[in-house]
Design an enzyme around this catalytic site. Structure first.
Site, PDB file in Angstrom:
ATOM      1  N   LEU A  51       0.852  -1.192   0.000  1.00  0.00           N
ATOM      2  CA  LEU A  51       0.000   0.000   0.000  1.00  0.00           C
ATOM      3  C   LEU A  51       0.885   1.237   0.000  1.00  0.00           C
ATOM      4  O   LEU A  51       1.891   1.294   0.718  1.00  0.00           O
ATOM      5  CB  LEU A  51      -0.904   0.035   1.236  1.00  0.00           C
ATOM      6  CG  LEU A  51      -2.167  -0.827   1.224  1.00  0.00           C
ATOM      7  CD1 LEU A  51      -2.845  -0.777   2.599  1.00  0.00           C
ATOM      8  CD2 LEU A  51      -3.143  -0.381   0.148  1.00  0.00           C
ATOM      9  N   ASP A  52       0.529   2.240  -0.810  1.00  0.00           N
ATOM     10  CA  ASP A  52       1.268   3.500  -0.826  1.00  0.00           C
ATOM     11  C   ASP A  52       1.210   4.162   0.552  1.00  0.00           C
ATOM     12  O   ASP A  52       0.251   3.942   1.312  1.00  0.00           O
ATOM     13  CB  ASP A  52       0.673   4.465  -1.851  1.00  0.00           C
ATOM     14  CG  ASP A  52       0.818   3.945  -3.277  1.00  0.00           C
ATOM     15  OD1 ASP A  52       1.802   3.249  -3.538  1.00  0.00           O
ATOM     16  OD2 ASP A  52      -0.064   4.253  -4.100  1.00  0.00           O
ATOM     17  N   PRO A  53       2.193   4.990   0.892  1.00  0.00           N
ATOM     18  CA  PRO A  53       2.163   5.700   2.186  1.00  0.00           C
ATOM     19  C   PRO A  53       0.875   6.504   2.400  1.00  0.00           C
ATOM     20  O   PRO A  53       0.378   6.576   3.531  1.00  0.00           O
ATOM     21  CB  PRO A  53       3.380   6.623   2.104  1.00  0.00           C
ATOM     22  CG  PRO A  53       4.342   5.878   1.241  1.00  0.00           C
ATOM     23  CD  PRO A  53       3.483   5.210   0.197  1.00  0.00           C
ATOM     24  N   ALA A  55      -2.030   5.740   1.355  1.00  0.00           N
ATOM     25  CA  ALA A  55      -3.180   4.833   1.432  1.00  0.00           C
ATOM     26  C   ALA A  55      -3.233   4.160   2.796  1.00  0.00           C
ATOM     27  O   ALA A  55      -2.224   4.028   3.480  1.00  0.00           O
ATOM     28  CB  ALA A  55      -3.088   3.781   0.335  1.00  0.00           C
ATOM     29  N   ARG A 210      -4.595   4.337  -8.532  1.00  0.00           N
ATOM     30  CA  ARG A 210      -4.167   5.677  -8.960  1.00  0.00           C
ATOM     31  C   ARG A 210      -4.276   5.822 -10.474  1.00  0.00           C
ATOM     32  O   ARG A 210      -4.697   6.863 -10.982  1.00  0.00           O
ATOM     33  CB  ARG A 210      -2.733   5.945  -8.493  1.00  0.00           C
ATOM     34  CG  ARG A 210      -2.612   6.215  -7.001  1.00  0.00           C
ATOM     35  CD  ARG A 210      -1.176   6.525  -6.622  1.00  0.00           C
ATOM     36  NE  ARG A 210      -0.320   5.361  -6.740  1.00  0.00           N
ATOM     37  CZ  ARG A 210       0.933   5.391  -7.161  1.00  0.00           C
ATOM     38  NH1 ARG A 210       1.484   6.525  -7.543  1.00  0.00           N
ATOM     39  NH2 ARG A 210       1.654   4.296  -7.209  1.00  0.00           N
TER      40      ARG A 210
END
Length: 341
Positions: A51-53, A55, A210
């Site tokens: 997971l992206d930071p 998110a 995204r």
């Protein structure tokens, strides 16, 4: 002190925003180390899907030898709650990047998309589609992650700090060559109050939310980026049952069940202790030596016969439902592929 050899299974982590998946996993390992009295370096933890930071939400994690099964859990479908900010693009396709208003939006700056138009556009993205990954992603460009390549580029002349010849445009063009087919099972409309659009996405593996936001923005002739993202489900697992990385205990470590791997995997239950021992030692086992009186084993045998005597992924279980590992059935032979018992 707990026995490190018995520390196997999986747990559900609820990652907050502003931290990386790696940092969340590291904190979970540290918490387990402190609560169980096991040295940090001896605790092996992995996760199925970064997971992206920016998110938040569910990280499906495995500990000990069970980490060997994570690559197969990556195949599970996922669900996300996403908030799109319409009217602008972002360099990173999320709220962190530099924003810009696309040319086609400049000509209709006061125009706001109707809800009916938005719903029609959302429907266009359901099914199997081609998707270009974002330039800020973990995909490799000549051995280095694309996001790291972008961060190295200076503003002056768009050149790389270490003298390489990559520019923003180079990376964008390279990412276009990495187009992949992904599958979106459903997009549910949740809320719309311009410029915010909230949706729920149910998708297959390899989907970049995204990129989906960016592409929806293009179709609407608006521009769009992700302003909020939460992963709520991975396969049969839900964020509702997940814990914070500071709260993880041994009680939160669960044992795998067949349902965790979805319908794409067949199962075989091994009852004979000698057969189990041979599997654990990595020995090939003749099909005739397996017990197919078991109902689940009978289903696998039928599938095997229907698939021209080949099943690539077969989960192996002991009679007590302990996961032993993964095997392949081929030409009347069970071949051990991954052993976790």
């Amino acid at each position: 002190m707990s026995d490190i050899k018995k520390l196997n299974g999986f747990f559900l982590l609820n990652k907050p925003t502003e931290i990386s998946s790696f940092w969340a996993i590291s904190r979970a390992r540290n918490t387990l180390s402190e609560t169980l009295g096991i040295p940090f370096k001896q605790i092996k933890v992995g996760h199925a899907g970064t997971l992206d930071p920016l998110a938040q939400g569910l990280l499906l994690c495995a500990v000990g030898k069970s980490t060997k099964m994570l690559s197969h859990l990556l195949l599970s479908d996922k669900k996300y709650i996403a908030e799109l900010h319409l009217g602008e693009f972002s360099e990173t396709d999320d709220a962190e990047g530099k924003k810009s208003v696309p040319d086609y939006k400049q000509n209709k700056i006061n125009s706001i998309p109707e809800l009916s138009e938005i719903k029609k556009v959302l429907d266009l993205f359901v099914g199997k589609i081609q998707q270009t990954p974002p330039q800020f992603s973990a995909l490799k460009i000549e051995g280095k992650r694309a996001c790291d390549r972008v961060r190295e580029i200076t503003e002056e002349g768009g050149r790389n700090k270490n003298g390489s010849e990559f520019t923003h445009n180079d990376i964008l063009e390279i990412m276009k060559t990495k187009n992949r087919e992904i599958e979106i099972f459903d997009i549910k409309f949740l809320d719309y109050n311009y410029p915010k659009l909230k949706i729920e996405v149910h998708c297959g593996t390899g989907t970049y939310i995204r990129s989906l936001a960016r592409d929806i923005g293009e179709k609407l002739q608006e521009g769009a980026y992700i302003s909020f993202l939460e992963r709520t489900d991975v396969g049969v697992f839900s964020v509702k049952n997940a814990v914070h990385h500071n709260d993880i205990t041994e009680k939160n470590i669960l044992q795998f069940e067949a349902s965790a791997f979805g319908e794409s995997f067949s199962s075989l239950y091994l009852q004979d202790e000698n057969i189990i021992k041979r599997f654990e030692q990595g020995q090939k086992i003749a099909f005739r030596d397996l017990d197919f009186a078991n109902k689940e084993n009978g289903k696998t045998q039928k599938k095997y016969e229907e698939n021209n005597s080949h099943i690539q992924h077969v989960l192996l279980w002991a009679e007590n439902k302990q996961l032993l590992g993964l095997g392949e059935l081929k030409h009347d032979i069970l071949i051990p592929r991954k052993i976790i018992s």
